[in-house]
Design a protein around this motif. Structure first.
Motif, PDB file in Angstrom:
ATOM      1  N   MET A  88       0.868  -1.154  -0.172  1.00 23.68           N
ATOM      2  CA  MET A  88       0.042   0.135  -0.090  1.00 23.68           C
ATOM      3  C   MET A  88       0.941   1.440   0.005  1.00 23.68           C
ATOM      4  O   MET A  88       2.048   1.249   0.398  1.00 23.68           O
ATOM      5  CB  MET A  88      -0.974   0.104   1.394  1.00 23.68           C
ATOM      6  N   ALA A  89       0.385   2.147  -0.576  1.00 26.82           N
ATOM      7  CA  ALA A  89       1.014   3.440  -0.515  1.00 26.82           C
ATOM      8  C   ALA A  89       0.944   4.133   0.833  1.00 26.82           C
ATOM      9  O   ALA A  89      -0.082   4.013   1.633  1.00 26.82           O
ATOM     10  CB  ALA A  89       0.442   4.592  -1.732  1.00 26.82           C
ATOM     11  N   ALA A  90       1.938   4.796   1.258  1.00 26.39           N
ATOM     12  CA  ALA A  90       1.863   5.577   2.602  1.00 26.39           C
ATOM     13  C   ALA A  90       0.700   6.322   2.940  1.00 26.39           C
ATOM     14  O   ALA A  90       0.071   6.342   4.085  1.00 26.39           O
ATOM     15  CB  ALA A  90       3.271   6.230   2.702  1.00 26.39           C
ATOM     16  N   GLY A  91       0.327   7.122   1.807  1.00 26.23           N
ATOM     17  CA  GLY A  91      -0.910   7.857   1.910  1.00 26.23           C
ATOM     18  C   GLY A  91      -2.013   7.156   2.263  1.00 26.23           C
ATOM     19  O   GLY A  91      -3.044   7.207   2.899  1.00 26.23           O
ATOM     20  N   ALA A  92      -2.348   6.048   1.557  1.00 31.92           N
ATOM     21  CA  ALA A  92      -3.555   5.289   1.525  1.00 31.92           C
ATOM     22  C   ALA A  92      -3.373   4.616   2.998  1.00 31.92           C
ATOM     23  O   ALA A  92      -4.600   4.474   3.660  1.00 31.92           O
ATOM     24  CB  ALA A  92      -3.319   4.074   0.513  1.00 31.92           C
ATOM     25  N   LEU A  93      -2.299   4.119   3.573  1.00 29.33           N
ATOM     26  CA  LEU A  93      -1.932   3.509   5.006  1.00 29.33           C
ATOM     27  C   LEU A  93      -2.475   4.731   5.966  1.00 29.33           C
ATOM     28  O   LEU A  93      -3.086   4.609   7.059  1.00 29.33           O
ATOM     29  CB  LEU A  93      -0.485   3.257   5.053  1.00 29.33           C
ATOM     30  N   SER A  94      -1.809   5.927   5.710  1.00 31.18           N
ATOM     31  CA  SER A  94      -2.319   6.967   6.730  1.00 31.18           C
ATOM     32  C   SER A  94      -3.678   7.193   6.840  1.00 31.18           C
ATOM     33  O   SER A  94      -4.473   7.186   7.941  1.00 31.18           O
ATOM     34  CB  SER A  94      -1.479   8.098   6.336  1.00 31.18           C
ATOM     35  N   ASP A  95      -4.447   7.194   5.547  1.00 31.63           N
ATOM     36  CA  ASP A  95      -5.916   7.312   5.639  1.00 31.63           C
ATOM     37  C   ASP A  95      -6.734   6.329   6.254  1.00 31.63           C
ATOM     38  O   ASP A  95      -7.499   6.550   6.998  1.00 31.63           O
ATOM     39  CB  ASP A  95      -6.260   7.587   3.940  1.00 31.63           C
ATOM     40  N   ALA A  96      -6.246   5.045   5.928  1.00 34.20           N
ATOM     41  CA  ALA A  96      -7.024   3.950   6.496  1.00 34.20           C
ATOM     42  C   ALA A  96      -6.592   3.811   7.705  1.00 34.20           C
ATOM     43  O   ALA A  96      -7.748   3.297   8.641  1.00 34.20           O
ATOM     44  CB  ALA A  96      -6.386   2.508   5.909  1.00 34.20           C
ATOM     45  N   LEU A  97      -5.655   4.217   8.682  1.00 32.04           N
ATOM     46  CA  LEU A  97      -5.412   4.170   9.917  1.00 32.04           C
ATOM     47  C   LEU A  97      -5.934   5.397  10.560  1.00 32.04           C
ATOM     48  O   LEU A  97      -5.803   5.302  11.982  1.00 32.04           O
ATOM     49  CB  LEU A  97      -3.942   3.663  10.185  1.00 32.04           C
ATOM     50  N   GLY A  98      -6.026   6.179  10.095  1.00 32.59           N
ATOM     51  CA  GLY A  98      -6.418   7.695  10.608  1.00 32.59           C
ATOM     52  C   GLY A  98      -5.028   8.282  11.248  1.00 32.59           C
ATOM     53  O   GLY A  98      -5.338   8.694  12.680  1.00 32.59           O
ATOM     54  N   ILE A  99      -3.917   7.915  11.113  1.00 32.67           N
ATOM     55  CA  ILE A  99      -2.597   8.336  11.728  1.00 32.67           C
ATOM     56  C   ILE A  99      -2.160   9.378  10.895  1.00 32.67           C
ATOM     57  O   ILE A  99      -1.967   9.244   9.572  1.00 32.67           O
ATOM     58  CB  ILE A  99      -1.642   7.103  11.611  1.00 32.67           C
ATOM     59  N   PRO A 100      -1.818  10.392  11.279  1.00 31.84           N
ATOM     60  CA  PRO A 100      -0.997  11.460  10.480  1.00 31.84           C
ATOM     61  C   PRO A 100       0.128  11.206   9.862  1.00 31.84           C
ATOM     62  O   PRO A 100       0.984  10.085  10.285  1.00 31.84           O
ATOM     63  CB  PRO A 100      -0.353  12.548  11.440  1.00 31.84           C
ATOM     64  N   ALA A 101       0.402  11.639   8.573  1.00 28.82           N
ATOM     65  CA  ALA A 101       1.681  10.986   7.789  1.00 28.82           C
ATOM     66  C   ALA A 101       3.216  10.957   8.441  1.00 28.82           C
ATOM     67  O   ALA A 101       3.830  10.025   8.452  1.00 28.82           O
ATOM     68  CB  ALA A 101       1.854  11.823   6.550  1.00 28.82           C
ATOM     69  N   SER A 102       3.388  12.014   9.183  1.00 33.75           N
ATOM     70  CA  SER A 102       4.681  12.058   9.810  1.00 33.75           C
ATOM     71  C   SER A 102       4.745  10.837  11.153  1.00 33.75           C
ATOM     72  O   SER A 102       5.764  10.591  11.348  1.00 33.75           O
ATOM     73  CB  SER A 102       4.888  13.542  10.623  1.00 33.75           C
ATOM     74  N   SER A 103       3.643  10.843  11.605  1.00 34.04           N
ATOM     75  CA  SER A 103       3.674   9.705  12.768  1.00 34.04           C
ATOM     76  C   SER A 103       3.841   8.397  12.091  1.00 34.04           C
ATOM     77  O   SER A 103       4.548   7.516  12.750  1.00 34.04           O
ATOM     78  CB  SER A 103       2.226   9.879  13.684  1.00 34.04           C
ATOM     79  N   LEU A 104       2.986   8.045  11.191  1.00 31.37           N
ATOM     80  CA  LEU A 104       2.953   6.967  10.373  1.00 31.37           C
ATOM     81  C   LEU A 104       4.509   6.529   9.792  1.00 31.37           C
ATOM     82  O   LEU A 104       4.889   5.505   9.935  1.00 31.37           O
ATOM     83  CB  LEU A 104       2.052   6.709   9.366  1.00 31.37           C
ATOM     84  N   SER A 105       5.135   7.508   9.468  1.00 29.29           N
ATOM     85  CA  SER A 105       6.462   7.656   8.840  1.00 29.29           C
ATOM     86  C   SER A 105       7.552   6.779   9.806  1.00 29.29           C
ATOM     87  O   SER A 105       8.196   5.939   9.483  1.00 29.29           O
ATOM     88  CB  SER A 105       6.874   8.791   8.305  1.00 29.29           C
ATOM     89  N   PHE A 106       7.224   7.380  11.031  1.00 28.55           N
ATOM     90  CA  PHE A 106       7.996   6.977  12.207  1.00 28.55           C
ATOM     91  C   PHE A 106       7.900   5.428  12.370  1.00 28.55           C
ATOM     92  O   PHE A 106       8.617   4.713  12.606  1.00 28.55           O
ATOM     93  CB  PHE A 106       7.924   7.794  13.554  1.00 28.55           C
ATOM     94  N   HIS A 107       6.433   5.080  12.420  1.00 28.51           N
ATOM     95  CA  HIS A 107       6.305   3.716  12.775  1.00 28.51           C
ATOM     96  C   HIS A 107       6.712   2.690  11.739  1.00 28.51           C
ATOM     97  O   HIS A 107       7.213   1.682  11.831  1.00 28.51           O
ATOM     98  CB  HIS A 107       4.604   3.705  13.036  1.00 28.51           C
ATOM     99  N   LEU A 108       6.291   3.320  10.468  1.00 33.75           N
ATOM    100  CA  LEU A 108       6.725   2.227   9.322  1.00 33.75           C
ATOM    101  C   LEU A 108       8.422   2.337   9.260  1.00 33.75           C
ATOM    102  O   LEU A 108       8.926   1.193   8.919  1.00 33.75           O
ATOM    103  CB  LEU A 108       6.504   3.140   8.032  1.00 33.75           C
ATOM    104  N   ALA A 109       9.003   3.167   9.625  1.00 33.00           N
ATOM    105  CA  ALA A 109      10.631   2.957   9.853  1.00 33.00           C
ATOM    106  C   ALA A 109      11.119   2.011  10.970  1.00 33.00           C
ATOM    107  O   ALA A 109      12.099   1.069  10.567  1.00 33.00           O
ATOM    108  CB  ALA A 109      11.108   4.692  10.159  1.00 33.00           C
ATOM    109  N   GLN A 110      10.161   1.939  12.049  1.00 33.43           N
ATOM    110  CA  GLN A 110      10.534   1.112  12.977  1.00 33.43           C
ATOM    111  C   GLN A 110      10.197  -0.596  12.536  1.00 33.43           C
ATOM    112  O   GLN A 110      11.159  -1.422  12.803  1.00 33.43           O
ATOM    113  CB  GLN A 110      10.037   1.312  14.215  1.00 33.43           C
ATOM    114  N   LEU A 111       9.140  -0.667  11.904  1.00 34.78           N
ATOM    115  CA  LEU A 111       8.744  -1.880  11.065  1.00 34.78           C
ATOM    116  C   LEU A 111       9.878  -2.274  10.093  1.00 34.78           C
ATOM    117  O   LEU A 111      10.294  -3.522   9.934  1.00 34.78           O
ATOM    118  CB  LEU A 111       7.602  -1.925  10.490  1.00 34.78           C
ATOM    119  N   SER A 112      10.353  -1.428   9.357  1.00 32.39           N
ATOM    120  CA  SER A 112      11.278  -1.665   8.253  1.00 32.39           C
ATOM    121  C   SER A 112      12.616  -1.843   9.193  1.00 32.39           C
ATOM    122  O   SER A 112      13.352  -2.938   8.492  1.00 32.39           O
ATOM    123  CB  SER A 112      11.487  -0.267   7.320  1.00 32.39           C
ATOM    124  N   HIS A 113      13.014  -1.204  10.231  1.00 34.28           N
ATOM    125  CA  HIS A 113      14.234  -1.524  10.698  1.00 34.28           C
ATOM    126  C   HIS A 113      14.292  -2.920  11.235  1.00 34.28           C
ATOM    127  O   HIS A 113      15.425  -3.400  11.432  1.00 34.28           O
ATOM    128  CB  HIS A 113      14.441  -0.449  11.756  1.00 34.28           C
TER     129      HIS A 113
END
Length: 106
Positions: free
Chosen positions: A33-58
């Motif tokens: 999924m695109a980051a924007g679609a994830l952000s919309d689906a979860l109701g999480i601001p893009a900047s916060s989601l980016s942090f969380h996705l970085a943790q999952l990626s790491h």
């Protein structure tokens, strides 16, 4: 999977937004999924989601790729299955897990 990698993966999943994002990516399939679609689906601001996705990626649980101007995230099914295998490696003292769960239900 080595114990330190399992700890890192479990630690990454031990947060409500990261767990929700990972579960949504698992449901999305290998196309991700695109980051924007994830952000919309979860109701999480893009900047916060980016942090969380970085943790999952790491932790090696998600991958990312660029598609035009979007970043597409996808669950790493091999890593997920590796974690599940690590957790259930010596399950049920060698007995069939299905037989063990049937005994608990009865």
């Amino acid at each position: 999977m080595q114990p330190n990698q399992a700890v890192q993966s479990l630690g990454a999943l031990a947060q409500e937004h990261r767990l929700a994002a990972f579960r949504l990516l698992v449901q999305a399939g290998p196309d991700g999924m695109a980051a924007g679609a994830l952000s919309d689906a979860l109701g999480i601001p893009a900047s916060s989601l980016s942090f969380h996705l970085a943790q999952l990626s790491h932790a090696g649980l998600v991958s990312q790729r660029r598609a035009g101007r979007s970043i597409i995230y996808a669950a790493d099914y091999a890593a997920m299955n590796g974690l599940l295998s690590f957790l259930t490696e010596n399950c049920c003292a060698g007995a069939s897990c299905a037989a063990t769960s049937e005994r608990r239900v009865a």
